[in-house]
Design a protein around this motif. Structure first.
Motif, PDB file in Angstrom:
ATOM      1  N   LEU A 138      -2.407   0.888  -4.250  1.00 44.35           N
ATOM      2  CA  LEU A 138      -2.049  -0.504  -4.030  1.00 44.35           C
ATOM      3  C   LEU A 138      -1.204  -1.005  -5.190  1.00 44.35           C
ATOM      4  O   LEU A 138      -1.534  -0.791  -6.356  1.00 44.35           O
ATOM      5  N   LEU A 139      -0.087  -1.658  -4.870  1.00 45.52           N
ATOM      6  CA  LEU A 139       0.769  -2.291  -5.875  1.00 45.52           C
ATOM      7  C   LEU A 139       0.779  -3.788  -5.589  1.00 45.52           C
ATOM      8  O   LEU A 139       1.070  -4.209  -4.467  1.00 45.52           O
ATOM      9  N   GLN A 140       0.428  -4.589  -6.590  1.00 43.27           N
ATOM     10  CA  GLN A 140       0.437  -6.048  -6.446  1.00 43.27           C
ATOM     11  C   GLN A 140       1.360  -6.634  -7.504  1.00 43.27           C
ATOM     12  O   GLN A 140       1.360  -6.198  -8.645  1.00 43.27           O
ATOM     13  N   TYR A 179       0.849  -1.186   0.000  1.00 45.76           N
ATOM     14  CA  TYR A 179       0.000   0.000   0.000  1.00 45.76           C
ATOM     15  C   TYR A 179       0.885   1.236   0.000  1.00 45.76           C
ATOM     16  O   TYR A 179       2.049   1.182   0.417  1.00 45.76           O
ATOM     17  N   ALA A 180       0.358   2.360  -0.449  1.00 38.01           N
ATOM     18  CA  ALA A 180       1.125   3.600  -0.517  1.00 38.01           C
ATOM     19  C   ALA A 180       1.737   3.942   0.837  1.00 38.01           C
ATOM     20  O   ALA A 180       2.864   4.427   0.905  1.00 38.01           O
ATOM     21  N   GLY A 181       1.039   3.677   1.926  1.00 40.05           N
ATOM     22  CA  GLY A 181       1.560   3.958   3.255  1.00 40.05           C
ATOM     23  C   GLY A 181       2.753   3.088   3.623  1.00 40.05           C
ATOM     24  O   GLY A 181       3.548   3.455   4.489  1.00 40.05           O
ATOM     25  N   ASP A 182       2.901   1.927   2.963  1.00 38.80           N
ATOM     26  CA  ASP A 182       4.022   1.025   3.230  1.00 38.80           C
ATOM     27  C   ASP A 182       5.307   1.492   2.557  1.00 38.80           C
ATOM     28  O   ASP A 182       6.406   1.165   3.006  1.00 38.80           O
ATOM     29  N   VAL A 183       5.173   2.209   1.448  1.00 36.39           N
ATOM     30  CA  VAL A 183       6.326   2.664   0.664  1.00 36.39           C
ATOM     31  C   VAL A 183       6.128   4.155   0.396  1.00 36.39           C
ATOM     32  O   VAL A 183       5.431   4.525  -0.547  1.00 36.39           O
ATOM     33  N   PRO A 184       6.721   5.012   1.189  1.00 34.96           N
ATOM     34  CA  PRO A 184       6.457   6.445   1.092  1.00 34.96           C
ATOM     35  C   PRO A 184       6.696   7.056  -0.293  1.00 34.96           C
ATOM     36  O   PRO A 184       5.989   7.956  -0.697  1.00 34.96           O
ATOM     37  N   ALA A 224       1.470   7.352  -6.954  1.00 38.28           N
ATOM     38  CA  ALA A 224       0.075   6.901  -7.075  1.00 38.28           C
ATOM     39  C   ALA A 224      -0.140   6.294  -8.452  1.00 38.28           C
ATOM     40  O   ALA A 224       0.443   6.729  -9.442  1.00 38.28           O
ATOM     41  N   GLY A 225      -0.997   5.308  -8.504  1.00 37.70           N
ATOM     42  CA  GLY A 225      -1.311   4.666  -9.770  1.00 37.70           C
ATOM     43  C   GLY A 225      -2.455   5.365 -10.470  1.00 37.70           C
ATOM     44  O   GLY A 225      -2.854   6.469 -10.089  1.00 37.70           O
ATOM     45  N   PRO A 263       5.348 -19.130 -12.525  1.00 34.40           N
ATOM     46  CA  PRO A 263       6.618 -19.859 -12.490  1.00 34.40           C
ATOM     47  C   PRO A 263       7.019 -20.492 -13.825  1.00 34.40           C
ATOM     48  O   PRO A 263       8.188 -20.698 -14.059  1.00 34.40           O
ATOM     49  N   TYR A 264       6.066 -20.758 -14.685  1.00 27.65           N
ATOM     50  CA  TYR A 264       6.398 -21.352 -15.980  1.00 27.65           C
ATOM     51  C   TYR A 264       6.365 -20.248 -17.018  1.00 27.65           C
ATOM     52  O   TYR A 264       5.347 -19.623 -17.236  1.00 27.65           O
ATOM     53  N   GLY A 265       7.497 -19.976 -17.646  1.00 27.38           N
ATOM     54  CA  GLY A 265       7.569 -18.948 -18.662  1.00 27.38           C
ATOM     55  C   GLY A 265       8.170 -17.657 -18.125  1.00 27.38           C
ATOM     56  O   GLY A 265       8.389 -16.718 -18.867  1.00 27.38           O
ATOM     57  N   MET A 266       8.433 -17.601 -16.824  1.00 29.16           N
ATOM     58  CA  MET A 266       9.114 -16.465 -16.204  1.00 29.16           C
ATOM     59  C   MET A 266       8.417 -15.134 -16.491  1.00 29.16           C
ATOM     60  O   MET A 266       9.043 -14.147 -16.834  1.00 29.16           O
ATOM     61  N   LEU A 267       7.113 -15.100 -16.370  1.00 27.39           N
ATOM     62  CA  LEU A 267       6.351 -13.870 -16.567  1.00 27.39           C
ATOM     63  C   LEU A 267       6.080 -13.217 -15.226  1.00 27.39           C
ATOM     64  O   LEU A 267       5.608 -13.867 -14.291  1.00 27.39           O
ATOM     65  N   LEU A 268       6.382 -11.937 -15.111  1.00 27.94           N
ATOM     66  CA  LEU A 268       6.095 -11.163 -13.907  1.00 27.94           C
ATOM     67  C   LEU A 268       5.014 -10.153 -14.279  1.00 27.94           C
ATOM     68  O   LEU A 268       5.135  -9.451 -15.283  1.00 27.94           O
ATOM     69  N   HIS A 269       3.946 -10.079 -13.501  1.00 28.84           N
ATOM     70  CA  HIS A 269       2.839  -9.165 -13.769  1.00 28.84           C
ATOM     71  C   HIS A 269       2.691  -8.214 -12.601  1.00 28.84           C
ATOM     72  O   HIS A 269       2.565  -8.651 -11.465  1.00 28.84           O
ATOM     73  N   VAL A 270       2.746  -6.920 -12.866  1.00 28.94           N
ATOM     74  CA  VAL A 270       2.621  -5.905 -11.822  1.00 28.94           C
ATOM     75  C   VAL A 270       1.319  -5.157 -12.061  1.00 28.94           C
ATOM     76  O   VAL A 270       1.053  -4.697 -13.168  1.00 28.94           O
ATOM     77  N   ARG A 271       0.524  -5.032 -10.990  1.00 25.67           N
ATOM     78  CA  ARG A 271      -0.758  -4.306 -11.082  1.00 25.67           C
ATOM     79  C   ARG A 271      -0.765  -3.214 -10.047  1.00 25.67           C
ATOM     80  O   ARG A 271      -0.354  -3.389  -8.961  1.00 25.67           O
TER      81      ARG A 271
END
Length: 50
Positions: free
Chosen positions: A35-37, A19-24, A28-29, A42-50
């Motif tokens: 919120l950053l998720q 959450y924004a409060g966790d990382v000063p 903002a998105g 694990p298969y294909g080494m894809l990282l998804h950031v939301r």
């Protein structure tokens, strides 16, 4: 994933939820989202950031 076709669902794993409060300095998105998720497939080494 061995034996899986391109149409089969693949598992994803949640890595972090911050959450924004966790990382000063976290900017903002869209629409002021605070919120950053991150998810990892694990298969294909894809990282998804939301």
């Amino acid at each position: 994933m061995p034996g899986a076709s391109e149409d089969d669902p693949l598992p994803i794993t949640g890595l972090a939820q911050l959450y924004a409060g966790d990382v000063p300095d976290l900017p903002a998105g869209p629409d002021g989202a605070d919120l950053l998720q991150t998810f990892w497939r694990p298969y294909g080494m894809l990282l998804h950031v939301r």
